[in-house]
Design a protein around this motif. Structure first.
Motif, short mmCIF file in Angstrom:
data_model
loop_
_atom_site.label_atom_id
_atom_site.label_comp_id
_atom_site.label_asym_id
_atom_site.label_seq_id
_atom_site.Cartn_x
_atom_site.Cartn_y
_atom_site.Cartn_z
N PRO A 103 -24.51 -0.34 15.72
CA PRO A 103 -24.44 0.71 15.57
C PRO A 103 -22.72 0.69 15.52
CG PRO A 103 -24.12 -1.60 17.68
CD PRO A 103 -24.49 -1.85 16.10
N TYR A 104 -22.15 0.12 15.00
CA TYR A 104 -21.05 0.42 14.58
C TYR A 104 -20.84 1.41 13.20
CZ TYR A 104 -20.13 -1.97 18.56
OH TYR A 104 -20.90 -2.82 19.87
N CYS B 151 -25.10 -7.20 16.33
CA CYS B 151 -26.72 -7.12 15.14
C CYS B 151 -27.29 -7.91 14.95
CB CYS B 151 -26.31 -6.83 13.93
SG CYS B 151 -24.82 -7.95 13.11
N PHE C 27 -25.27 -9.56 8.09
CA PHE C 27 -26.22 -8.63 8.26
C PHE C 27 -26.49 -7.93 7.07
CE2 PHE C 27 -26.66 -4.54 9.37
CZ PHE C 27 -27.58 -4.00 9.87
N LEU D 52 -19.39 -1.88 5.41
CA LEU D 52 -19.98 -2.50 6.80
C LEU D 52 -18.09 -2.06 7.86
CD1 LEU D 52 -22.92 -4.65 6.89
CD2 LEU D 52 -23.19 -2.83 7.36
N THR E 161 -16.46 -6.43 11.67
CA THR E 161 -15.49 -7.27 13.00
C THR E 161 -16.32 -8.15 12.73
OG1 THR E 161 -17.21 -5.40 13.84
CG2 THR E 161 -14.85 -4.61 13.07
N ASN E 162 -17.25 -8.16 12.49
CA ASN E 162 -18.25 -9.39 12.33
C ASN E 162 -18.45 -9.89 14.49
OD1 ASN E 162 -17.79 -10.29 10.05
ND2 ASN E 162 -16.14 -11.95 10.28
N CYS E 163 -18.78 -8.71 14.66
CA CYS E 163 -18.57 -8.46 16.56
C CYS E 163 -20.57 -8.96 16.92
CB CYS E 163 -18.35 -7.03 17.01
SG CYS E 163 -20.15 -5.81 16.82
S1 SF4 Z 1 -23.51 -5.71 14.62
FE1 SF4 Z 1 -22.55 -4.23 12.56
S2 SF4 Z 1 -20.04 -5.05 12.44
FE2 SF4 Z 1 -21.08 -6.34 14.40
S3 SF4 Z 1 -21.22 -8.15 12.97
FE3 SF4 Z 1 -23.35 -6.78 13.19
S4 SF4 Z 1 -22.68 -5.82 11.29
FE4 SF4 Z 1 -21.00 -6.19 11.47
#
Ligand code: SF4
Lengths: 300, 292, 449
Positions: C43-44, C20, C28, C12, C15-17
């Protein structure tokens, strides 16, 4: 992707235990693989299939369970003989029900006499079981050990509370023992460790206690499977003893076995087959037909 | 590691009697003994407490606080007793415990919020005890989400992965260890806590301490933050304080499966090594594990 | 699941954005591993990594559905070799073989009988799940008549068996809405079968004389987009069957070998000399990994043990088996009959009720919900205490079921006796035997009103 058969080899063996003496002696165990896995390992001895004999007239048995022996059921020696001569049993399992302290409470000497008579008249491997009552069993089995000195009987059940006395007598008189710990691999190991301090491991068979189809069969099945894994895969020396399953008594008390002869025989045979698939090395049957069926299906 | 003393427990006949009779003396002995041994918190376990829950808890909390300034960990499944106790806690208390079981989330969690108490949150959920590390993670994430929404921050949550007795299911111990290493990533800021003595439930009484202490050292290395422990175990406290570095070091070496000549070790050292091997799943547990 | 959360995490973005909806990428990953979220929710993830993850996350053994609607049979997606490692998930199908060579009355009778092979056991229905319809006549019309009859008079899912591929698929077309398993798809007919399997959307019963042959066929099917297969490695005796099933399961689970990552089917009906052997072979093969067993047995005495066997082996060892909380009436008790109490741990229930039946003394058996744990553990955790049992008595109005006031409790629960004497002061509490097998003796000797 190319296929290569995923065979598994184990560098250790389940211990080989000898039952009885002389030319009719039988070996059980000795395998270095899971049951029936002759395609990837060696299984030098087929499982031992024993036929149950009571030392007193059975009470309350389903007609079809008693039928094969109804003419001899009051005489354990004749019962044993019929089991061997007519039904082809190669191992007998004599249950000393008469010694039950809650029942007839027969004296150890009486019971030992019966055992001796059977040994003298048949000379085939004999398992001798008490009633699971620690105090009484130790008196009875010590007496049996003495009366049949040198005959290499398999004596049981040996429990946490009486293993010292019985194992000592077995050692002195050259018998093997069934070490019983109820449905728990940890307890099985604990008892084996205690026994092996003074008793030869190649004279121990373990009994995780059996349950019948529909009445907890899956617990026994899984405990046998895990004992075998601890022995073969984890190479645990204290878990490499052959496994014993005493199923007749469990199966024939179920109401399903008492519903019809066909269903009763299958109830017992299915339970037995399942434990053999889990890795049992010695199974006690009550109905000769169940034993015959299993024997004909697993010969290899 | 933060140590929570467990000995104020209704399962003990003496304590249960003292509580019933409102007799403060045995309570004092138990409190002062544990505090004197170096506990950081005291657990007050009143069980399900079906009779006079509020009154019982009130008396106990007041009595205990007369004898100590340590913060308290209130251990009951009865929410009435819990609330009564929380009201009286002088220091920030610890609610022991909520779980992912729906009813527990709905009734226990709000108490932690209402009284700004920290919360022990176990991984048990409506489906029972998760069977491996991933399932534990899945379960805790859901209950954490619920707690966070209620306004309980991760910093106030002490995650209990539920430690099973080694004699019941040895593999559970391995997944326990796998799981606590995930906690910092799963729930940044949250702590981990466990009922350490449960590990040795069903083991011979004289050997229980050895199992508990060894396991404490093992999980401390994996980042465990806190444990509910036997409050009178002095060796446990010394190990925790770093006063027995040779033993800790030996346990670490055994964890790393370093080759060592066991026979060259002292009796006590041998015991710690053998116990480490059992707890790391190298050999099948039995009550006589020291004898092989 | 094939991948652990920690392994997914490595792939994965880290980035812990939070887009999700999870607090961290790790969270996640864990949810993904246990099926709580979908890969698309992040989405990344790089498309290439995503494809790789999808592949790796697919279960090592396919899930296959035979039939449609509420009688559909789902097999596969097993995760372990030994049930104590986790559990076996999907009960194997038991298929009753019916040949189009059998006479019409025989077929009618068999169909009727198979429908009756349903039994209740602790709140579960145990039943035969499939019909294996076999074209032994070699005649298309005869086979279609059989299929039509089975289709119209039963709602079982089918396995259709014919050596003639044309007959096989024209019969399949007749009942495609029931999603039959078509058998055999072999090296010889696989090319011809592929378009029809795809057109009708059916699972394939793959047969090979060896595992290599099976692999060749499943690989072709997979490439052509036929995803659901059930494998018959051709074994026609029990011990060979066990060997093949074991190797297939191992290759799939332990080696991740996809061409064998399917449930299997076996034919005890062709392995045995008599009915007893057939029943035993069927149960043995179910124990050792069969996804379907095809049997010619239809008698209750032979099928019932098989059903109970399957129920046992596929029960989840991680959860205690339970029975419903209530007051059970064992062999029609009356107001003078004894009352016993026990936990809702299924084994306790079976053993105690069995023992009462054996005693031949009708009785009331109170079963208290303890979450499936046994007497002592339940007592410790407060679910089988004097107080809990007193509540049970009120809830089920036990007092008014009998004229006497004697309650028999499990012999191991000595402390419970004192508690009950306090909670139910008007009752006499009798400590029963510690072993259920001593209940018959206890009842016949001790029970007097
Ligand atoms: S959307 Fe993707 S990148 Fe962002 S926190 Fe969730 S798993 Fe990590």
């Amino acid at each position: 992707m190319t296929y290569e058969a995923p065979l598994e080899k184990h560098p250790v063996n389940i211990r080989e235990v000898v039952l009885g003496e002389g030319e009719k002696a039988q070996k059980i165990g000795g395998e270095n693989t899971f049951p029936f896995h002759s395609f990837e390992g060696s299984l030098p001895n087929p499982p031992g299939l024993a036929l149950e004999v009571l030392d007193m007239q059975p009470e309350n048995w389903a007609t079809w369970a008693l039928d094969p022996f109804k003419d001899v059921s009051s005489d354990p020696v004749e019962w044993a003989r019929k089991g061997v001569e007519e039904y082809g049993a190669e191992i007998l399992c004599l249950r000393l029900l008469s010694t039950d302290p809650m029942g007839m409470d027969a004296a150890p000497e009486e019971a030992a006499k019966t055992v001796r008579k059977i040994v003298d008249s048949l000379n085939i491997p004999l398992i001798v079981l008490g009633t699971g009552t620690e105090d009484k069993d130790s008196k009875v089995l010590i007496e049996v050990a003495r009366a049949c000195s040198g005959k290499n009987l398999l004596l049981g059940p040996v429990l946490k509370g009486n293993y010292q006395e019985i194992a000592k007598a077995a050692l002195e008189h050259g018998h093997a023992i069934v070490a019983q710990a109820s449905m728990d691999a940890n307890l099985t190991k604990e008892l084996n460790i205690a026994l092996c301090k003074f008793f030869p491991p190649e004279k121990i068979v373990v009994d995780p206690t059996s349950s019948a189809l529909g009445y907890g069969m899956e617990y026994t099945f899984s405990i046998i499977e895990s004992i075998k894994q601890f022995g073969l895969v984890d190479k645990d020396k204290m878990m490499q003893m052959p496994v014993f399953a005493d199923i007749g008594i469990e199966c024939w008390r179920t109401k399903e076995a008492r519903e019809s002869a066909e269903q009763g025989i299958l109830w017992e045979a299915t339970t037995g087959m399942t434990f053999l698939l889990a890795g049992a090395n010695l199974v006690v049957f009550r109905h000769p037909e169940a034993l015959r069926l299993i024997k004909s299906m697993i010969s290899y | 590691m933060i140590l929570i003393g467990e000995d104020l427990n209704v399962m003990s006949n003496a304590i249960s009697k003292a509580i019933k009779e409102h007799n403060a003396e045995p309570i004092r002995a138990c409190v002062e003994g544990q505090a004197g041994n170096g506990m950081d918190y005291l657990d007050l376990n009143v069980g399900p407490q079906k009779k006079d829950p509020a009154q019982t808890m009130e008396w106990l909390v007041n009595t205990v606080q007369e004898f100590t300034d340590l913060p308290l960990c209130l251990d009951t499944t009865n929410t009435v007793a819990m609330e009564a106790g929380l009201k009286l806690c002088k220091k920030k208390g610890l609610v022991n415990s909520a779980s992912g079981v729906r009813e527990s989330m709905e009734t226990v969690m709000p108490l932690s919020k209402k009284y700004s108490a920290a919360l022990v949150l176990s991984v048990i959920n409506d489906a029972g005890l998760p069977s491996d590390a991933d399932e534990r993670a899945g379960s805790i994430l859901e209950s954490l989400e619920y707690a966070n929404e209620l306004g309980i921050a991760n910093e106030d949550i002490w995650i209990d992965p539920v430690l099973m007795p080694v004699g019941v299911d040895q593999r559970q111990i391995l997944s326990y260890m796998e799981f606590i290493q995930m906690i910092p990533d799963l729930a940044p800021g949250a702590k981990s806590v466990c009922g350490l003595s449960n590990l040795s439930y069903s083991a011979p009484k004289e050997l229980r301490g050895l199992l508990n202490r060894t396991f404490m050292v093992i999980i401390a290395r994996y980042g465990q933050d806190a444990a509910i422990v036997s409050g009178f175990d002095e060796e446990l406290v010394r190990l925790n304080k770093g006063e027995m570095p040779e033993i800790v070091n030996l346990i670490h070496r055994a964890m790393d499966e370093e080759d060592m000549d066991i026979s060259a070790l002292s009796g006590k050292e041998q015991e710690y090594v053998k116990t480490t091997q059992v707890l790391m799943g190298k050999t099948l547990y039995s009550n006589s594990w020291l004898e092989v | 699941m094939a991948l652990k959360g920690a392994e997914i995490m490595k792939m994965l973005p880290k980035t812990n954005c939070k887009e999700c909806g999870c607090a961290t990428c790790f969270a996640f990953a864990m949810k993904l591993a246990t099926g709580g979220v979908k890969l698309d929710d992040c989405p990344y993830i790089d498309p290439e990594v995503k494809a790789e993850l999808e592949g790796a996350m697919a279960p090592p053994m396919k899930l296959v559905t035979i039939g449609a609607g509420q009688n559909a049979m789902v097999i596969g997606e097993e995760e372990v070799m030994f049930r104590h490692e986790k559990t076996f998930f999907h009960e194997p199908g038991i298929a009753v073989l019916i040949s189009d060579k059998e006479s019409e009355p025989d077929i009618d009778e068999k169909l009727a009988r198979v429908k009756d092979l349903r039994f209740e056991r602790i709140g579960n229905v145990l039943k035969v799940n499939l019909l294996a319809l076999s074209n032994d006549s070699g005649d298309g019309g005869t086979f279609e008549t059989l299929v039509k009859k089975a289709y119209e008079t039963t709602d079982f899912p089918f396995i259709l068996i014919s050596e003639d591929t044309d007959i096989l698929f024209s019969a399949a077309a007749m009942c495609a809405d029931r999603r039959p398993l078509v058998y055999p798809v072999t090296n010889e007919n696989v090319s011809a079968s592929i378009p029809k399997l795809k057109e009708l959307g059916l699972p394939a019963g793959v047969k090979g004389e060896s595992l290599d042959e099976v692999i060749a066929v499943t690989s072709q099917l997979k490439d052509a987009g036929v995803e659901e297969c059930v494998i018959d490695p051709g074994s026609r005796n029990m011990l060979d069957g066990i060997r093949d099933q074991t190797l297939i399961r191992r290759a799939a689970l332990k080696k991740g070998f996809r061409p064998l990552g399917y449930p299997t089917m076996t034919f005890p009906c062709f392995m045995c000399r008599d009915k007893y052997e057939e029943a035993l072979a069927a149960s043995a093969l179910m124990t050792k990994y069969a996804g379907i067993v095809v049997t010619s047995l239809t008698e209750k005495e032979f099928i019932f043990p098989l059903l109970v066997h399957r129920f046992n082996i596929y029960s989840d060892p991680r959860r205690p088996m339970t029975v419903e909380e209530k007051v059970y009436e064992v062999s029609q008790p009356d107001e003078n009959s004894p009352i016993l109490i026990s936990t809702n741990y299924a084994l306790d229930f079976f053993i105690v009720s069995g023992a009462i039946e054996e005693a031949n003394i009708p009785a009331f058996l109170c079963i208290k919900d303890t979450g499936g744990i046994g007497v002592l553990a339940a007592w410790t955790s407060g679910k089988f205490t004097g107080e809990a049992i007193a509540e049970f008595f009120k809830k089920y109005d036990v007092e008014n079921k009998v004229k006497h006031k004697k309650l028999i409790i499990p012999g191991v629960a000595k402390k419970l006796k004192d508690e009950l004497e306090e909670e139910l002061p008007s009752w006499e509490i009798l400590l029963g035997p510690s072993e259920a097998s001593d209940i018959p003796k206890f009842l016949s000797e001790e029970w007097k009103v």
